[in-house]
Design a protein around this motif. Structure first.
Motif, PDB file in Angstrom:
ATOM      1  N   GLU A   1      29.907   0.579  37.169  1.00 45.10           N
ATOM      2  CA  GLU A   1      29.571  -0.417  36.163  1.00 45.10           C
ATOM      3  C   GLU A   1      30.840  -1.041  35.615  1.00 45.10           C
ATOM      4  N   ILE A   2      30.652  -2.163  34.936  1.00 48.84           N
ATOM      5  CA  ILE A   2      31.750  -2.836  34.249  1.00 48.84           C
ATOM      6  C   ILE A   2      31.718  -2.418  32.785  1.00 48.84           C
ATOM      7  N   ILE A   3      32.837  -1.922  32.290  1.00 47.50           N
ATOM      8  CA  ILE A   3      32.934  -1.517  30.892  1.00 47.50           C
ATOM      9  C   ILE A   3      33.365  -2.691  30.028  1.00 47.50           C
ATOM     10  N   SER A   4      34.339  -3.456  30.494  1.00 46.53           N
ATOM     11  CA  SER A   4      34.797  -4.604  29.706  1.00 46.53           C
ATOM     12  C   SER A   4      35.428  -5.642  30.624  1.00 46.53           C
ATOM     13  N   ILE A   5      35.346  -6.906  30.195  1.00 52.75           N
ATOM     14  CA  ILE A   5      35.990  -8.033  30.870  1.00 52.75           C
ATOM     15  C   ILE A   5      36.697  -8.874  29.819  1.00 52.75           C
ATOM     16  N   THR A   6      37.979  -9.082  30.012  1.00 54.16           N
ATOM     17  CA  THR A   6      38.749  -9.909  29.080  1.00 54.16           C
ATOM     18  C   THR A   6      39.345 -11.091  29.845  1.00 54.16           C
ATOM     19  N   PRO A   7      38.817 -12.304  29.638  1.00 56.45           N
ATOM     20  CA  PRO A   7      39.355 -13.469  30.361  1.00 56.45           C
ATOM     21  C   PRO A   7      40.727 -13.861  29.845  1.00 56.45           C
ATOM     22  N   GLY A   8      41.595 -14.244  30.745  1.00 57.17           N
ATOM     23  CA  GLY A   8      42.895 -14.777  30.369  1.00 57.17           C
ATOM     24  C   GLY A   8      42.835 -16.276  30.196  1.00 57.17           C
ATOM     25  N   ALA A   9      43.969 -16.870  29.913  1.00 49.83           N
ATOM     26  CA  ALA A   9      44.033 -18.320  29.705  1.00 49.83           C
ATOM     27  C   ALA A   9      43.849 -19.051  31.028  1.00 49.83           C
TER      28      ALA A   9
ATOM     29  N   PHE B   1      41.206 -12.164  34.893  1.00 48.63           N
ATOM     30  CA  PHE B   1      40.236 -11.379  34.128  1.00 48.63           C
ATOM     31  C   PHE B   1      40.668  -9.915  34.147  1.00 48.63           C
ATOM     32  N   GLN B   2      41.032  -9.389  32.985  1.00 50.53           N
ATOM     33  CA  GLN B   2      41.377  -7.975  32.867  1.00 50.53           C
ATOM     34  C   GLN B   2      40.064  -7.186  32.796  1.00 50.53           C
ATOM     35  N   MET B   3      39.805  -6.410  33.848  1.00 48.70           N
ATOM     36  CA  MET B   3      38.526  -5.719  33.945  1.00 48.70           C
ATOM     37  C   MET B   3      38.717  -4.209  33.887  1.00 48.70           C
ATOM     38  N   THR B   4      37.863  -3.554  33.123  1.00 46.34           N
ATOM     39  CA  THR B   4      37.791  -2.100  33.106  1.00 46.34           C
ATOM     40  C   THR B   4      36.434  -1.706  33.678  1.00 46.34           C
ATOM     41  N   MET B   5      36.459  -0.874  34.707  1.00 48.40           N
ATOM     42  CA  MET B   5      35.233  -0.457  35.382  1.00 48.40           C
ATOM     43  C   MET B   5      35.221   1.058  35.496  1.00 48.40           C
ATOM     44  N   ARG B   6      34.100   1.584  35.907  1.00 43.63           N
ATOM     45  CA  ARG B   6      34.026   2.997  36.262  1.00 43.63           C
ATOM     46  C   ARG B   6      33.137   3.131  37.484  1.00 43.63           C
ATOM     47  N   GLY B   7      33.403   4.163  38.267  1.00 44.28           N
ATOM     48  CA  GLY B   7      32.631   4.381  39.481  1.00 44.28           C
ATOM     49  C   GLY B   7      33.400   5.243  40.455  1.00 44.28           C
ATOM     50  N   ARG B   8      32.797   5.520  41.562  1.00 43.19           N
ATOM     51  CA  ARG B   8      33.421   6.373  42.571  1.00 43.19           C
ATOM     52  C   ARG B   8      34.336   5.554  43.477  1.00 43.19           C
ATOM     53  N   TYR B   9      35.296   6.246  44.066  1.00 38.35           N
ATOM     54  CA  TYR B   9      36.327   5.578  44.859  1.00 38.35           C
ATOM     55  C   TYR B   9      35.720   4.798  46.031  1.00 38.35           C
TER      56      TYR B   9
END
Length: 222
Positions: free
Chosen positions: A114-122, A158-166
């Motif tokens: 899943e995606i935990i967070s997405i932070t768009p850049g300029a 886009f700075q993305m933080t995700m979690r999941g298996r390799y």
């Protein structure tokens, strides 16, 4: 006289022998070793020179292949990517990447993906890009190695933080490369850390926290 002359000759011979021995031990032996070292270095450099000559001989073919790949990339952009408005760039990207993440987690049976967070850049501007590469010729790469065909496209990181298996992450990256987001993206680095909330792996690879900045190109021009 004969005895004295013989003694003098013997002393002179011993002195010469001692001088020659000392010269060999203190000077010539080291120089001989230096010569052997330099000869080995020369042989190594000759081997490197031959390898470099082979690479130079391959350069025209590699250059032609590079041109072919850039032309193919231009065709993909023109035929497969639908233009979008700048104000919809962020919304479209989030919608596309969330959909792909859900599909990959379901397809691979990884409920943790899943995606935990997405932070768009300029948003980069075409003016800034063209200004930084105004001295470059048509079809040439910039200092960053970016193909010329991509220089006109604005981008966001886009700075993305995700979690999941390799294994799921690897499949996700393959899908990005296969244009499943219907846009070009580049990834410069990925940071993986164990997810401490995952207590039981059930025989599968452990769940990871994934930090992955994705540079996405805005679909422009079609």
């Amino acid at each position: 006289m004969n005895a004295n002359a013989s003694i003098k000759l013997l002393v002179a011979f011993l002195a010469i022998a001692i001088i020659v021995t000392l010269f060999w031990m203190l000077d010539w032996d080291q120089k001989y070793k230096d010569i052997e070292t330099h000869e080995a270095t020369i042989a190594e450099k000759e081997t490197e020179l031959q390898e470099q000559r082979k690479l130079v001989a391959q350069l025209p073919a590699l250059t032609a292949r590079k041109v072919e790949l850039e032309q193919e990339l231009a065709r993909v952009i023109q035929t497969n990517l639908v233009p979008e408005k700048a104000e919809l760039f962020v919304a479209n990207y989030i919608k596309e990447v969330e959909k792909l993440t859900t599909e990959e987690g379901y397809r691979l049976g990884d409920n943790s993906f899943e995606i935990i967070s997405i932070t768009p850049g300029a948003l980069t501007s075409e003016t800034a890009k063209s200004g930084s590469s105004s001295s470059e010729g048509e079809g040439e790469e910039g200092e960053d190695g970016q193909p010329a065909v991509l220089k006109k496209f604005p981008t966001r990181t886009f700075q993305m933080t995700m979690r999941g298996r390799y294994a799921t992450l690897i499949e996700f990256l393959y899908q990005l490369g296969d244009l499943r987001l219907e846009r070009l993206v580049t990834i410069n680095k990925i940071a993986l850390t164990p997810d401490t909330s995952d207590k039981k792996s059930g025989g599968k690879s452990p769940v990871l926290t994934i930090q992955i900045p994705i540079t996405a190109y805005m679909r422009e021009g079609g």
